[in-house]
Enzyme design. Sequence first.
Site, mmCIF file in Angstrom:
data_model
loop_
_atom_site.group_PDB
_atom_site.id
_atom_site.type_symbol
_atom_site.label_atom_id
_atom_site.label_comp_id
_atom_site.label_asym_id
_atom_site.label_seq_id
_atom_site.Cartn_x
_atom_site.Cartn_y
_atom_site.Cartn_z
ATOM 1 N N GLN A 1 -27.855 -51.055 -59.226
ATOM 2 C CA GLN A 1 -28.080 -49.615 -59.276
ATOM 3 C C GLN A 1 -26.795 -48.851 -59.583
ATOM 4 O OE1 GLN A 1 -29.250 -47.524 -55.685
ATOM 5 N NE2 GLN A 1 -28.521 -49.163 -54.348
ATOM 6 N N ALA B 1 -21.847 -57.590 -56.092
ATOM 7 C CA ALA B 1 -21.731 -57.869 -54.660
ATOM 8 C C ALA B 1 -23.032 -58.447 -54.137
ATOM 9 C CB ALA B 1 -21.393 -56.591 -53.882
ATOM 10 N N THR C 1 -17.728 -50.820 -48.509
ATOM 11 C CA THR C 1 -18.830 -50.307 -47.704
ATOM 12 C C THR C 1 -18.392 -49.723 -46.364
ATOM 13 O OG1 THR C 1 -20.853 -51.017 -46.538
ATOM 14 C CG2 THR C 1 -19.132 -52.651 -46.808
ATOM 15 N N TYR D 1 -22.360 -59.346 -43.612
ATOM 16 C CA TYR D 1 -22.173 -58.505 -44.792
ATOM 17 C C TYR D 1 -20.883 -57.701 -44.684
ATOM 18 C CZ TYR D 1 -22.675 -54.525 -47.935
ATOM 19 O OH TYR D 1 -22.432 -53.556 -48.874
#
Length: 301
Positions: free
Chosen positions: A11, A60, A101, A125
């Site tokens: 995205q 990622a 992130t 993550y």
Amino acid sequence: MKILVLGSSGQLGKSLKKSLIRLNDEIKFLNKDELSLENFYEVNKLLNNKPFNIVINTAAYTKVDKSEQNTEKAFLLNHLAVKNLSQTCFKLGILLVHFSTDYVFDGKSKKPYKENYATSAIGCYGNSKLKGEESIINSKCNYIIIRTSWLYSEYGENFLKTILNLILKKDLDRKLYVVNDQIGRPTCANNLANATRYILQEINLNQSINQIFHFCGDKICSWYDFANEIYQVAKDLKLDVKNKPHPISTVDYDNLTKTDSYYRPMYSVLDKNKFDKKFNFNHEDLSESILRNIKNLYKLK
């Protein structure tokens, strides 16, 4: 400038493709099928054979829940592949723009996280992304790390599209519950892509940059608040909404769905003041962004 964008099918990659076209530069976009970041040999071969000035890495492993069962995969793509990429960028004098992130923080703060706050990820993550950040810094390459949060868009799999599907679904087997005690800042991928373009227009490649920036949306809210905004916009657009979101605590949601949200920070609000002070960039209002994305999804005017 000659720019390489990795992970162009995601995205953010797709959003960058729309945004960077405005630059008068030579840009090559590669998706994971054309070049996998995990293939160290092919990555190094490409960079050695092509004189890129900038590599933008959007590739990622982003499946937060599944990464707990696929730790090897998550660390391979988010850490080891990034380590290889950054070391090669250092050797060749290439600027690396990398996205990270809010999950590098543990969520125990009571105020927005600044770039220099201590990191302490609580799940696979977050830990794999944090290791990726550290490998970039240790490589001594010229870098820009952009931490973002709660990314959504009209592309790929994300919260906006998931909630849209659920509120429009005819036969939901139970009420649509969304947690109301995990707090963050939703970020539109298109807005992040435009911000990235803006950064590239402002930087001087002849200088060392080596900076971490936080970029995210303006609104601080819970996942439930975010879902409710989506619901209201869809309703205003006269879409056939059937299921209204209902708030629920993380503990109650985990008990209901037999899941474990331990590895998701309860508070992951990023402080974006550093970015805002350095770059004169206009952030998009959350409801306006949701409206634009839904219109694009359903081809509405």
